[in-house]
Design a protein around this motif. Structure first.
Motif, PDB file in Angstrom:
ATOM      1  N   LEU A 169       9.036   8.732   5.002  1.00  0.00           N
ATOM      2  CA  LEU A 169       8.100   9.744   4.520  1.00  0.00           C
ATOM      3  C   LEU A 169       8.677  10.516   3.336  1.00  0.00           C
ATOM      4  CD1 LEU A 169       5.446  11.270   4.817  1.00  0.00           C
ATOM      5  CD2 LEU A 169       6.521  12.653   6.603  1.00  0.00           C
ATOM      6  N   HIS A 170       7.977  10.478   2.225  1.00  0.00           N
ATOM      7  CA  HIS A 170       8.371  11.198   1.010  1.00  0.00           C
ATOM      8  C   HIS A 170       7.689  12.565   1.005  1.00  0.00           C
ATOM      9  CE1 HIS A 170       9.922   7.582  -1.270  1.00  0.00           C
ATOM     10  NE2 HIS A 170       9.284   7.019  -0.263  1.00  0.00           N
ATOM     11  N   VAL A 171       8.479  13.619   1.199  1.00  0.00           N
ATOM     12  CA  VAL A 171       7.972  14.989   1.152  1.00  0.00           C
ATOM     13  C   VAL A 171       8.973  15.851   0.420  1.00  0.00           C
ATOM     14  CG1 VAL A 171       7.209  16.992   2.474  1.00  0.00           C
ATOM     15  CG2 VAL A 171       6.828  14.720   3.398  1.00  0.00           C
ATOM     16  N   PRO A 172       8.623  16.541  -0.615  1.00  0.00           N
ATOM     17  CA  PRO A 172       7.300  16.501  -1.230  1.00  0.00           C
ATOM     18  C   PRO A 172       7.115  15.203  -2.009  1.00  0.00           C
ATOM     19  CG  PRO A 172       8.740  17.970  -2.471  1.00  0.00           C
ATOM     20  CD  PRO A 172       9.511  17.500  -1.270  1.00  0.00           C
ATOM     21  N   VAL A 173       5.885  14.737  -2.035  1.00  0.00           N
ATOM     22  CA  VAL A 173       5.563  13.504  -2.743  1.00  0.00           C
ATOM     23  C   VAL A 173       5.635  13.752  -4.254  1.00  0.00           C
ATOM     24  CG1 VAL A 173       3.086  13.944  -2.777  1.00  0.00           C
ATOM     25  CG2 VAL A 173       3.903  11.597  -2.818  1.00  0.00           C
ATOM     26  N   HIS A 213       0.840  -1.195   0.000  1.00  0.00           N
ATOM     27  CA  HIS A 213       0.000   0.000   0.000  1.00  0.00           C
ATOM     28  C   HIS A 213       0.876   1.247   0.000  1.00  0.00           C
ATOM     29  CE1 HIS A 213      -3.229  -2.725   1.224  1.00  0.00           C
ATOM     30  NE2 HIS A 213      -4.051  -1.770   0.837  1.00  0.00           N
ATOM     31  N   ALA A 214       0.454   2.221  -0.789  1.00  0.00           N
ATOM     32  CA  ALA A 214       1.085   3.542  -0.815  1.00  0.00           C
ATOM     33  C   ALA A 214       0.055   4.534  -0.283  1.00  0.00           C
ATOM     34  CB  ALA A 214       1.490   3.908  -2.235  1.00  0.00           C
ATOM     35  N   VAL A 215       0.384   5.211   0.792  1.00  0.00           N
ATOM     36  CA  VAL A 215      -0.505   6.207   1.389  1.00  0.00           C
ATOM     37  C   VAL A 215       0.010   7.587   1.011  1.00  0.00           C
ATOM     38  CG1 VAL A 215      -1.426   7.153   3.543  1.00  0.00           C
ATOM     39  CG2 VAL A 215      -1.063   4.672   3.308  1.00  0.00           C
ATOM     40  N   VAL A 216      -0.864   8.389   0.394  1.00  0.00           N
ATOM     41  CA  VAL A 216      -0.479   9.733  -0.041  1.00  0.00           C
ATOM     42  C   VAL A 216      -1.464  10.746   0.513  1.00  0.00           C
ATOM     43  CG1 VAL A 216      -0.177  11.266  -2.013  1.00  0.00           C
ATOM     44  CG2 VAL A 216       0.648   8.908  -2.140  1.00  0.00           C
ATOM     45  N   LEU A 217      -0.950  11.680   1.298  1.00  0.00           N
ATOM     46  CA  LEU A 217      -1.738  12.782   1.837  1.00  0.00           C
ATOM     47  C   LEU A 217      -1.565  13.957   0.881  1.00  0.00           C
ATOM     48  CD1 LEU A 217      -3.403  13.868   4.234  1.00  0.00           C
ATOM     49  CD2 LEU A 217      -1.251  14.446   5.330  1.00  0.00           C
ATOM     50  N   THR A 218      -2.668  14.394   0.257  1.00  0.00           N
ATOM     51  CA  THR A 218      -2.561  15.421  -0.784  1.00  0.00           C
ATOM     52  C   THR A 218      -2.783  16.844  -0.276  1.00  0.00           C
ATOM     53  OG1 THR A 218      -4.884  15.177  -1.440  1.00  0.00           O
ATOM     54  CG2 THR A 218      -3.237  13.836  -2.616  1.00  0.00           C
ATOM     55  N   ASP A 219      -2.936  17.009   1.047  1.00  0.00           N
ATOM     56  CA  ASP A 219      -3.120  18.346   1.602  1.00  0.00           C
ATOM     57  C   ASP A 219      -2.455  18.404   2.970  1.00  0.00           C
ATOM     58  OD1 ASP A 219      -3.928  20.763   2.649  1.00  0.00           O
ATOM     59  OD2 ASP A 219      -6.063  20.444   2.291  1.00  0.00           O
ATOM     60  N   LEU A 256      12.157   2.748  -7.813  1.00  0.00           N
ATOM     61  CA  LEU A 256      12.326   3.995  -7.081  1.00  0.00           C
ATOM     62  C   LEU A 256      13.361   3.809  -5.986  1.00  0.00           C
ATOM     63  CD1 LEU A 256      11.004   6.857  -6.905  1.00  0.00           C
ATOM     64  CD2 LEU A 256       9.687   5.939  -4.999  1.00  0.00           C
ATOM     65  N   VAL A 257      14.290   4.737  -5.904  1.00  0.00           N
ATOM     66  CA  VAL A 257      15.272   4.731  -4.823  1.00  0.00           C
ATOM     67  C   VAL A 257      15.298   6.112  -4.183  1.00  0.00           C
ATOM     68  CG1 VAL A 257      16.735   2.924  -5.792  1.00  0.00           C
ATOM     69  CG2 VAL A 257      17.197   5.298  -6.364  1.00  0.00           C
ATOM     70  N   ARG A 258      15.599   6.154  -2.891  1.00  0.00           N
ATOM     71  CA  ARG A 258      15.738   7.420  -2.187  1.00  0.00           C
ATOM     72  C   ARG A 258      17.155   7.924  -2.386  1.00  0.00           C
ATOM     73  NH1 ARG A 258      11.394   8.905   1.347  1.00  0.00           N
ATOM     74  NH2 ARG A 258      12.659  10.721   1.747  1.00  0.00           N
ATOM     75  N   ASP A 259      17.270   9.217  -2.657  1.00  0.00           N
ATOM     76  CA  ASP A 259      18.563   9.872  -2.808  1.00  0.00           C
ATOM     77  C   ASP A 259      18.523  11.103  -1.913  1.00  0.00           C
ATOM     78  OD1 ASP A 259      21.029  10.702  -3.636  1.00  0.00           O
ATOM     79  OD2 ASP A 259      20.440  11.150  -5.690  1.00  0.00           O
ATOM     80  N   GLY A 260      18.950  10.941  -0.666  1.00  0.00           N
ATOM     81  CA  GLY A 260      18.799  12.021   0.304  1.00  0.00           C
ATOM     82  C   GLY A 260      17.336  12.185   0.630  1.00  0.00           C
ATOM     83  N   ASP A 261      16.816  13.387   0.455  1.00  0.00           N
ATOM     84  CA  ASP A 261      15.403  13.618   0.752  1.00  0.00           C
ATOM     85  C   ASP A 261      14.533  13.605  -0.506  1.00  0.00           C
ATOM     86  OD1 ASP A 261      16.286  15.968  -0.336  1.00  0.00           O
ATOM     87  OD2 ASP A 261      15.345  17.275   1.147  1.00  0.00           O
ATOM     88  N   ARG A 262      15.091  13.176  -1.612  1.00  0.00           N
ATOM     89  CA  ARG A 262      14.323  13.078  -2.874  1.00  0.00           C
ATOM     90  C   ARG A 262      14.350  11.636  -3.364  1.00  0.00           C
ATOM     91  NH1 ARG A 262      10.662  16.240  -4.165  1.00  0.00           N
ATOM     92  NH2 ARG A 262      10.858  15.510  -6.269  1.00  0.00           N
ATOM     93  N   SER A 263      13.420  11.346  -4.246  1.00  0.00           N
ATOM     94  CA  SER A 263      13.371  10.030  -4.872  1.00  0.00           C
ATOM     95  C   SER A 263      13.849  10.145  -6.305  1.00  0.00           C
ATOM     96  CB  SER A 263      11.943   9.495  -4.870  1.00  0.00           C
ATOM     97  OG  SER A 263      11.481   9.337  -3.560  1.00  0.00           O
ATOM     98  N   ARG A 264      14.387   9.053  -6.830  1.00  0.00           N
ATOM     99  CA  ARG A 264      14.786   9.034  -8.231  1.00  0.00           C
ATOM    100  C   ARG A 264      14.559   7.633  -8.776  1.00  0.00           C
ATOM    101  NH1 ARG A 264      19.630   6.513  -8.883  1.00  0.00           N
ATOM    102  NH2 ARG A 264      20.931   6.322  -7.029  1.00  0.00           N
ATOM    103  N   LEU A 265      14.533   7.551 -10.071  1.00  0.00           N
ATOM    104  CA  LEU A 265      14.348   6.262 -10.722  1.00  0.00           C
ATOM    105  C   LEU A 265      15.680   5.541 -10.857  1.00  0.00           C
ATOM    106  CD1 LEU A 265      11.894   7.325 -13.563  1.00  0.00           C
ATOM    107  CD2 LEU A 265      11.341   6.179 -11.411  1.00  0.00           C
ATOM    108  N   SER A 288       5.660  21.560   1.114  1.00  0.00           N
ATOM    109  CA  SER A 288       7.044  22.008   1.000  1.00  0.00           C
ATOM    110  C   SER A 288       7.907  21.331   2.049  1.00  0.00           C
ATOM    111  CB  SER A 288       7.116  23.527   1.197  1.00  0.00           C
ATOM    112  OG  SER A 288       6.803  23.851   2.543  1.00  0.00           O
ATOM    113  N   ARG A 289       9.200  21.334   1.814  1.00  0.00           N
ATOM    114  CA  ARG A 289      10.130  20.792   2.802  1.00  0.00           C
ATOM    115  C   ARG A 289      10.057  21.590   4.109  1.00  0.00           C
ATOM    116  NH1 ARG A 289      12.920  20.175  -2.018  1.00  0.00           N
ATOM    117  NH2 ARG A 289      13.334  18.010  -2.544  1.00  0.00           N
ATOM    118  N   ARG A 290       9.820  22.903   3.989  1.00  0.00           N
ATOM    119  CA  ARG A 290       9.724  23.737   5.187  1.00  0.00           C
ATOM    120  C   ARG A 290       8.517  23.329   6.031  1.00  0.00           C
ATOM    121  NH1 ARG A 290       9.516  30.149   4.872  1.00  0.00           N
ATOM    122  NH2 ARG A 290       7.864  29.558   3.467  1.00  0.00           N
ATOM    123  N   ARG A 291       7.368  23.108   5.384  1.00  0.00           N
ATOM    124  CA  ARG A 291       6.184  22.643   6.121  1.00  0.00           C
ATOM    125  C   ARG A 291       6.478  21.277   6.732  1.00  0.00           C
ATOM    126  NH1 ARG A 291       2.321  21.917   9.492  1.00  0.00           N
ATOM    127  NH2 ARG A 291       0.404  21.042   8.732  1.00  0.00           N
TER     128      ARG A 291
END
Length: 168
Positions: free
Chosen positions: A125-129, A69-75, A157-166, A101-104
């Motif tokens: 947690l992926h932010v921003p998604v 399952h992938a849970v995505v909060l859109t707000d 998908l792999v995490r690269d620091g705080d971002r994701s990449r293919l 945003s990363r700040r939020r």
């Protein structure tokens, strides 16, 4: 929102990996995510904050979530955001993401840390998604979300620091 393009629970078939996308909140981005996810055949569960007296975090916990399952909060400003993230990160969902945003996110991370959410859970947690496709419109943001979830479901998908990449 007075009218919903998508009912609270929607399921569509998929021919690829057996992942399920759980979209939390009702807004134009959520509607675009459900449209695009439906077009690619990604099974969906949509939870709206205003469709029930029961808090979304409780309804999320009540789902039989698995690591597929992938849970995505859109707000990120929706009622109970911290509670929804805490519930998602405490459960077995393989992917958890939030628009914002990363700040939020820093403020939410601090709150969740203070509440005792472990660092390894917060790291999930992926932010921003969404993949960075440079989009600004709700449809472009939704496309980036569905692309990232599809890549995760396919093992690309792999995490690269705080971002994701293919990956290849």
């Amino acid at each position: 929102m007075s009218e919903r393009a998508v009912p609270e629970s929607v399921v569509a078939g998929r021919s690829g990996p057996d992942a399920v996308l759980v979209v939390v909140t009702a807004n134009v981005i959520a509607e675009a995510v459900t449209t695009i996810a439906g077009a690619v055949g990604l099974p969906l569960v949509v939870l709206h904050h205003d469709d029930s007296d029961e808090p979304v975090a409780d309804r999320l916990t009540g789902l039989d979530l698995t690591d597929r399952h992938a849970v995505v909060l859109t707000d990120h400003d929706a009622p109970g955001t911290a509670e929804v993230l805490r519930a998602a990160l405490a459960g077995p969902a393989g992917y958890v993401g939030m628009m914002g945003s990363r700040r939020r996110a820093e403020g939410l991370f601090a709150t969740l840390r203070e509440e005792g959410v472990p660092e390894d859970a917060l790291a999930r947690l992926h932010v921003p998604v969404g993949l960075d496709v440079g989009g600004r419109s709700p449809g472009e943001m939704a496309l980036s979300v569905v692309a990232e979830v599809s890549a995760w479901a396919s093992g690309k998908l792999v995490r690269d620091g705080d971002r994701s990449r293919l990956t290849g």
